[in-house]
Design a protein around this motif. Structure first.
Motif, PDB file in Angstrom:
ATOM      1  N   THR A 142       0.834  -1.204   0.000  1.00  0.00           N
ATOM      2  CA  THR A 142       0.000   0.000   0.000  1.00  0.00           C
ATOM      3  C   THR A 142       0.869   1.255   0.000  1.00  0.00           C
ATOM      4  OG1 THR A 142      -1.751  -1.179   1.178  1.00  0.00           O
ATOM      5  CG2 THR A 142      -1.826   1.231   1.255  1.00  0.00           C
ATOM      6  N   VAL A 143       1.898   1.267   0.832  1.00  0.00           N
ATOM      7  CA  VAL A 143       2.823   2.409   0.879  1.00  0.00           C
ATOM      8  C   VAL A 143       3.533   2.567  -0.462  1.00  0.00           C
ATOM      9  CG1 VAL A 143       4.959   3.262   1.936  1.00  0.00           C
ATOM     10  CG2 VAL A 143       3.123   2.368   3.378  1.00  0.00           C
ATOM     11  N   LEU A 144       3.964   1.467  -1.049  1.00  0.00           N
ATOM     12  CA  LEU A 144       4.650   1.507  -2.339  1.00  0.00           C
ATOM     13  C   LEU A 144       3.743   2.087  -3.429  1.00  0.00           C
ATOM     14  CD1 LEU A 144       7.193   0.756  -3.965  1.00  0.00           C
ATOM     15  CD2 LEU A 144       6.127  -1.463  -4.371  1.00  0.00           C
ATOM     16  N   VAL A 145       2.510   1.649  -3.475  1.00  0.00           N
ATOM     17  CA  VAL A 145       1.562   2.175  -4.473  1.00  0.00           C
ATOM     18  C   VAL A 145       1.321   3.658  -4.234  1.00  0.00           C
ATOM     19  CG1 VAL A 145      -0.854   2.090  -5.248  1.00  0.00           C
ATOM     20  CG2 VAL A 145       0.462  -0.019  -4.991  1.00  0.00           C
ATOM     21  N   TYR A 146       1.162   4.052  -2.983  1.00  0.00           N
ATOM     22  CA  TYR A 146       0.963   5.466  -2.660  1.00  0.00           C
ATOM     23  C   TYR A 146       2.146   6.308  -3.142  1.00  0.00           C
ATOM     24  CZ  TYR A 146       0.654   9.772   0.008  1.00  0.00           C
ATOM     25  OH  TYR A 146       0.621  11.091   0.367  1.00  0.00           O
ATOM     26  N   LEU A 147       3.355   5.842  -2.851  1.00  0.00           N
ATOM     27  CA  LEU A 147       4.546   6.582  -3.278  1.00  0.00           C
ATOM     28  C   LEU A 147       4.655   6.657  -4.796  1.00  0.00           C
ATOM     29  CD1 LEU A 147       7.168   5.339  -0.667  1.00  0.00           C
ATOM     30  CD2 LEU A 147       6.046   7.576  -0.773  1.00  0.00           C
ATOM     31  N   LEU A 148       4.332   5.576  -5.464  1.00  0.00           N
ATOM     32  CA  LEU A 148       4.365   5.587  -6.934  1.00  0.00           C
ATOM     33  C   LEU A 148       3.358   6.581  -7.502  1.00  0.00           C
ATOM     34  CD1 LEU A 148       4.715   1.804  -7.812  1.00  0.00           C
ATOM     35  CD2 LEU A 148       6.342   3.619  -8.341  1.00  0.00           C
ATOM     36  N   VAL A 183       6.165   9.411  -8.181  1.00  0.00           N
ATOM     37  CA  VAL A 183       6.782   9.017  -9.451  1.00  0.00           C
ATOM     38  C   VAL A 183       5.908   9.395 -10.643  1.00  0.00           C
ATOM     39  CG1 VAL A 183       7.620   7.070 -10.806  1.00  0.00           C
ATOM     40  CG2 VAL A 183       8.068   7.162  -8.349  1.00  0.00           C
ATOM     41  N   LEU A 184       4.658   9.013 -10.627  1.00  0.00           N
ATOM     42  CA  LEU A 184       3.787   9.236 -11.786  1.00  0.00           C
ATOM     43  C   LEU A 184       3.568  10.712 -12.106  1.00  0.00           C
ATOM     44  CD1 LEU A 184       1.181   6.371 -11.416  1.00  0.00           C
ATOM     45  CD2 LEU A 184       3.168   6.467 -12.898  1.00  0.00           C
TER      46      LEU A 184
END
Length: 89
Positions: A74-80, A84-85
């Protein structure tokens, strides 16, 4: 997106298969394999399967690992999504 649907479907099926094996005292899916499927992106399917089949709910260590994987993803998706996007455009 197809990968995520596939891995989550497979993870959900693995939880159902393991529960069926537990009821029938037959061959089981190892906890390591279930966690690996969750780690590969199937954590929502794992949590759904855990709830639907009421499976692995008493295993505290397994539950801790599963929710740690889900939290990290969940944290990884949030950061992406937030870091990043937006920078790509």
């Amino acid at each position: 997106m197809i990968y995520l649907w596939t891995i989550n479907g497979l993870t959900l099926l693995a939880f159902g298969w393991d529960k069926l094996g537990a009821r029938r005292r037959k061959r089981r899916v190892s906890e390591r394999r279930l966690l690996l499927l969750a780690l590969l992106g199937g954590s929502p399917g794992a949590i759904l399967g855990r709830w639907m089949f009421r499976h692995k709910t008493r295993k505290r260590r397994f539950t801790l690992y599963l929710f740690a994987i889900f939290g990290a993803q969940t944290v990884l998706v949030y950061l992406l999504v937030t870091k990043v996007l937006p920078g790509i455009s």
